[in-house]
Design an enzyme around this catalytic site. Structure first.
Site, PDB file in Angstrom:
ATOM      1  N   ARG A  90      46.681  25.123  17.474  1.00  0.00           N
ATOM      2  CA  ARG A  90      45.728  26.019  18.154  1.00  0.00           C
ATOM      3  C   ARG A  90      45.401  25.550  19.563  1.00  0.00           C
ATOM      4  O   ARG A  90      45.341  26.363  20.499  1.00  0.00           O
ATOM      5  CB  ARG A  90      44.450  26.141  17.313  1.00  0.00           C
ATOM      6  CG  ARG A  90      43.332  26.983  17.925  1.00  0.00           C
ATOM      7  CD  ARG A  90      43.799  28.262  18.588  1.00  0.00           C
ATOM      8  NE  ARG A  90      44.692  29.065  17.773  1.00  0.00           N
ATOM      9  CZ  ARG A  90      45.490  30.004  18.251  1.00  0.00           C
ATOM     10  NH1 ARG A  90      45.547  30.238  19.556  1.00  0.00           N
ATOM     11  NH2 ARG A  90      46.261  30.697  17.445  1.00  0.00           N
ATOM     12  N   GLU A 114      33.216  35.081  56.112  1.00  0.00           N
ATOM     13  CA  GLU A 114      33.276  36.392  55.452  1.00  0.00           C
ATOM     14  C   GLU A 114      32.548  37.430  56.305  1.00  0.00           C
ATOM     15  O   GLU A 114      31.429  37.186  56.766  1.00  0.00           O
ATOM     16  CB  GLU A 114      32.623  36.317  54.072  1.00  0.00           C
ATOM     17  CG  GLU A 114      32.557  37.641  53.344  1.00  0.00           C
ATOM     18  CD  GLU A 114      31.839  37.539  52.007  1.00  0.00           C
ATOM     19  OE1 GLU A 114      31.799  38.539  51.291  1.00  0.00           O
ATOM     20  OE2 GLU A 114      31.308  36.445  51.700  1.00  0.00           O
ATOM     21  N   LYS A 152      36.371  31.031  41.284  1.00  0.00           N
ATOM     22  CA  LYS A 152      35.831  31.634  40.064  1.00  0.00           C
ATOM     23  C   LYS A 152      36.714  31.219  38.888  1.00  0.00           C
ATOM     24  O   LYS A 152      37.546  31.974  38.395  1.00  0.00           O
ATOM     25  CB  LYS A 152      35.770  33.151  40.203  1.00  0.00           C
ATOM     26  CG  LYS A 152      34.821  33.609  41.303  1.00  0.00           C
ATOM     27  CD  LYS A 152      34.858  35.115  41.478  1.00  0.00           C
ATOM     28  CE  LYS A 152      33.948  35.563  42.615  1.00  0.00           C
ATOM     29  NZ  LYS A 152      34.004  37.019  42.865  1.00  0.00           N
ATOM     30  N   ASP A 206      35.822  41.529  53.495  1.00  0.00           N
ATOM     31  CA  ASP A 206      35.343  41.822  52.147  1.00  0.00           C
ATOM     32  C   ASP A 206      35.118  43.311  51.916  1.00  0.00           C
ATOM     33  O   ASP A 206      34.403  43.978  52.665  1.00  0.00           O
ATOM     34  CB  ASP A 206      34.030  41.066  51.895  1.00  0.00           C
ATOM     35  CG  ASP A 206      33.613  41.114  50.441  1.00  0.00           C
ATOM     36  OD1 ASP A 206      34.493  40.965  49.568  1.00  0.00           O
ATOM     37  OD2 ASP A 206      32.413  41.291  50.172  1.00  0.00           O
TER      38      ASP A 206
END
Length: 283
Positions: free
Chosen positions: A103, A200, A138, A221
């Site tokens: 697993r 940004e 992220k 963005d």
């Protein structure tokens, strides 16, 4: 270009942590109860669906740490494309150890192959342009290095690995600092000669203000392809142009055709679907 593998010294702590989590306080009491100690087995890691494989060294190290007598023989390398039924690796040795490691090995392999497969989908979609797909910060805590490796296995590029890689001035930095110009001026004063600065921007007006301070890269963005084309024209090669927001295999071509250099997508590492890979017993 060949994919640079990760050394075992980087992989082992993550694999050990996963095995310790699974083994708990008493070990694999199911396999110990059901399988006689001397039992041997031959198995294969098999693709259940199309995709791209990544994480073979994580699977190999899983079985080695459980039982050094388990033999792991990959038939493919990370980055290889898969079709249903493809055998990824052959494994043989003590059956108890194989079952104990199954697993954890599949968790790593399925997760990292899912990231590589999602990345490859976008890389293929924008292959007719000069743009590259890249990841973000992220990531799953503790697995950033592995997930960013999987992005490379899928034909993508890596964004910064952490807060110390480069200066990236985001919208909240701008808001708290008091504006694009102020933030850029402070960053330029603080940056060392090897530190890149990216900022940004959400509008063309912010872009013009940022360009006056000579950023190395600009994160455009949530702009439409039409606005991105105008932004690229204004940048005029003076900085790397990176597009972010709502990027997937369907939207990526139009975004890449705006002639940006990079497309960044956080979901590649935090939400890519696990690739279905199974472990089949041969005898």
């Amino acid at each position: 270009m060949s994919l640079l593998s990760l050394p075992d010294i980087m992989i082992e702590p993550a694999v050990r942590a996963a095995l310790l989590e699974d083994l708990g306080r008493a070990g694999d009491i199911t396999s110990d109860a059901v399988i006689p100690p001397a039992t041997q087995a031959r198995v294969a890691l098999v693709a259940r669906e199309p995709g791209v494989v990544a994480g073979l060294d994580f699977a190999r190290l899983t079985f080695r740490l459980v039982d050094p007598q388990i033999r792991f023989a990959p038939r493919l390398e990370d980055g290889a494309r898969l079709q249903p039924g493809d055998i990824i690796a052959d494994i043989d040795g003590p059956a108890r150890g194989i079952l104990t490691g199954e697993r954890v090995a599949l968790n790593f392999l399925g997760h990292l192959s899912g990231i590589a497969s999602a990345t490859r989908g976008i890389a293929d979609a924008i292959a007719h342009t000069g743009a590259k797909i890249t990841c973000t910060r992220k990531t799953t805590p503790g697995l950033r290095f592995a997930e960013k490796y999987a992005v490379r296995a899928g034909g993508g590029a890596n964004h910064r690995f952490g807060l110390d890689d480069a200066i990236l001035i985001k919208d909240n930095h701008i808001a708290i600092a008091g504006g694009v110009g102020v933030a850029m001026a402070r960053a330029r004063a603080a940056a060392g000669h090897l530190v890149k600065i990216e900022i940004e921007v959400d509008t063309l007006a912010q872009l013009d203000e940022a360009l006056a301070h000579g950023p190395d890269a600009i994160l455009l963005d949530n702009m439409t392809p039409e606005t991105l084309r105008e932004a690229v024209r204004r940048i005029g090669g003076r900085a790397i142009a990176e597009a972010s927001g709502r990027i997937n295999a369907e939207t990526a071509p139009a975004i890449a055709e705006s002639r940006v250099d990079l497309l960044s997508a956080g979901w590649l590492t935090h939400s890519a679907r696990v690739l279905d890979i199974g472990l089949d017993f041969l005898d």
